[in-house]
Scaffold this motif. Structure first.
Motif, short mmCIF file in Angstrom:
data_model
loop_
_atom_site.label_atom_id
_atom_site.label_comp_id
_atom_site.label_asym_id
_atom_site.label_seq_id
_atom_site.Cartn_x
_atom_site.Cartn_y
_atom_site.Cartn_z
N ARG A 20 0.85 -1.18 0.00
CA ARG A 20 0.00 0.00 0.00
C ARG A 20 0.89 1.23 0.00
N LYS A 21 0.46 2.24 -0.74
CA LYS A 21 1.21 3.49 -0.77
C LYS A 21 0.23 4.65 -0.66
N THR A 22 0.47 5.52 0.32
CA THR A 22 -0.34 6.71 0.52
C THR A 22 0.62 7.89 0.63
N GLY A 23 0.68 8.71 -0.41
CA GLY A 23 1.66 9.80 -0.42
C GLY A 23 3.05 9.22 -0.46
N THR A 24 3.89 9.58 0.53
CA THR A 24 5.23 9.01 0.59
C THR A 24 5.30 7.84 1.56
N ASP A 25 4.23 7.61 2.32
CA ASP A 25 4.18 6.51 3.27
C ASP A 25 3.88 5.21 2.52
N THR A 26 4.73 4.19 2.71
CA THR A 26 4.61 2.95 1.95
C THR A 26 4.68 1.75 2.89
N ILE A 27 3.79 0.79 2.70
CA ILE A 27 3.83 -0.48 3.42
C ILE A 27 4.41 -1.51 2.45
N ILE A 28 5.53 -2.14 2.86
CA ILE A 28 6.17 -3.14 2.02
C ILE A 28 6.20 -4.48 2.74
N GLN A 29 6.28 -5.57 1.97
CA GLN A 29 6.32 -6.91 2.55
C GLN A 29 7.51 -7.66 1.97
N SER A 30 8.25 -8.33 2.84
CA SER A 30 9.42 -9.10 2.43
C SER A 30 8.98 -10.32 1.64
N LYS A 31 9.68 -10.61 0.54
CA LYS A 31 9.37 -11.80 -0.25
C LYS A 31 9.85 -13.06 0.47
N LEU A 32 10.93 -12.94 1.26
CA LEU A 32 11.49 -14.11 1.92
C LEU A 32 10.75 -14.47 3.20
N SER A 33 10.59 -13.50 4.11
CA SER A 33 10.00 -13.81 5.41
C SER A 33 8.52 -13.47 5.50
N GLY A 34 8.02 -12.61 4.62
CA GLY A 34 6.62 -12.22 4.66
C GLY A 34 6.34 -11.12 5.67
N LYS A 35 7.37 -10.62 6.36
CA LYS A 35 7.20 -9.57 7.36
C LYS A 35 6.93 -8.23 6.68
N GLU A 36 6.02 -7.43 7.27
CA GLU A 36 5.68 -6.13 6.70
C GLU A 36 6.43 -5.02 7.41
#
Length: 100
Positions: A20-36
């Motif tokens: 998810r991306k709102t303005g410059t704030d971004t939520i990312i998820q690791s492909k390896l561990s799945g941690k956000e």
């Protein structure tokens, strides 16, 4: 990640998925561990994905000339006359000044 050398970077060499991306704030998820993680988009680097030429519509090219992009090509003499249109006027306080 622990640095073994002072010249090593502190960044992980790991790919993440943008959730998810709102303005410059971004939520990312690791492909390896799945941690956000929550990061500013200024701290992220886009890898892969389509290039700017692939985003164009099929049949159009990056070098296509449209009527809004036509820039006239001027010869050096025409360019000089356009650049020297303004007539220089000295300031009012120097009107009575006579050089020696």
């Amino acid at each position: 990640m622990k640095k073994t050398n002072k010249l090593d970077t502190e960044f992980r060499n790991e790919e993440f998925i943008v959730r998810r991306k709102t303005g410059t704030d971004t939520i990312i998820q690791s492909k390896l561990s799945g941690k956000e993680y929550r990061r500013s988009s200024a701290h992220l680097k886009k890898i892969g994905g389509p290039s700017s030429t692939e985003l164009l519509e099929p049949g159009s090219t990056a070098n296509s000339n449209s009527s809004s992009n036509n820039i006239p090509i001027l010869s050096p003499s025409e360019l000089e006359t356009q650049l020297n249109k303004r007539v220089r006027q000295p300031p009012v306080k120097y009107h009575e000044y006579v050089p020696h």
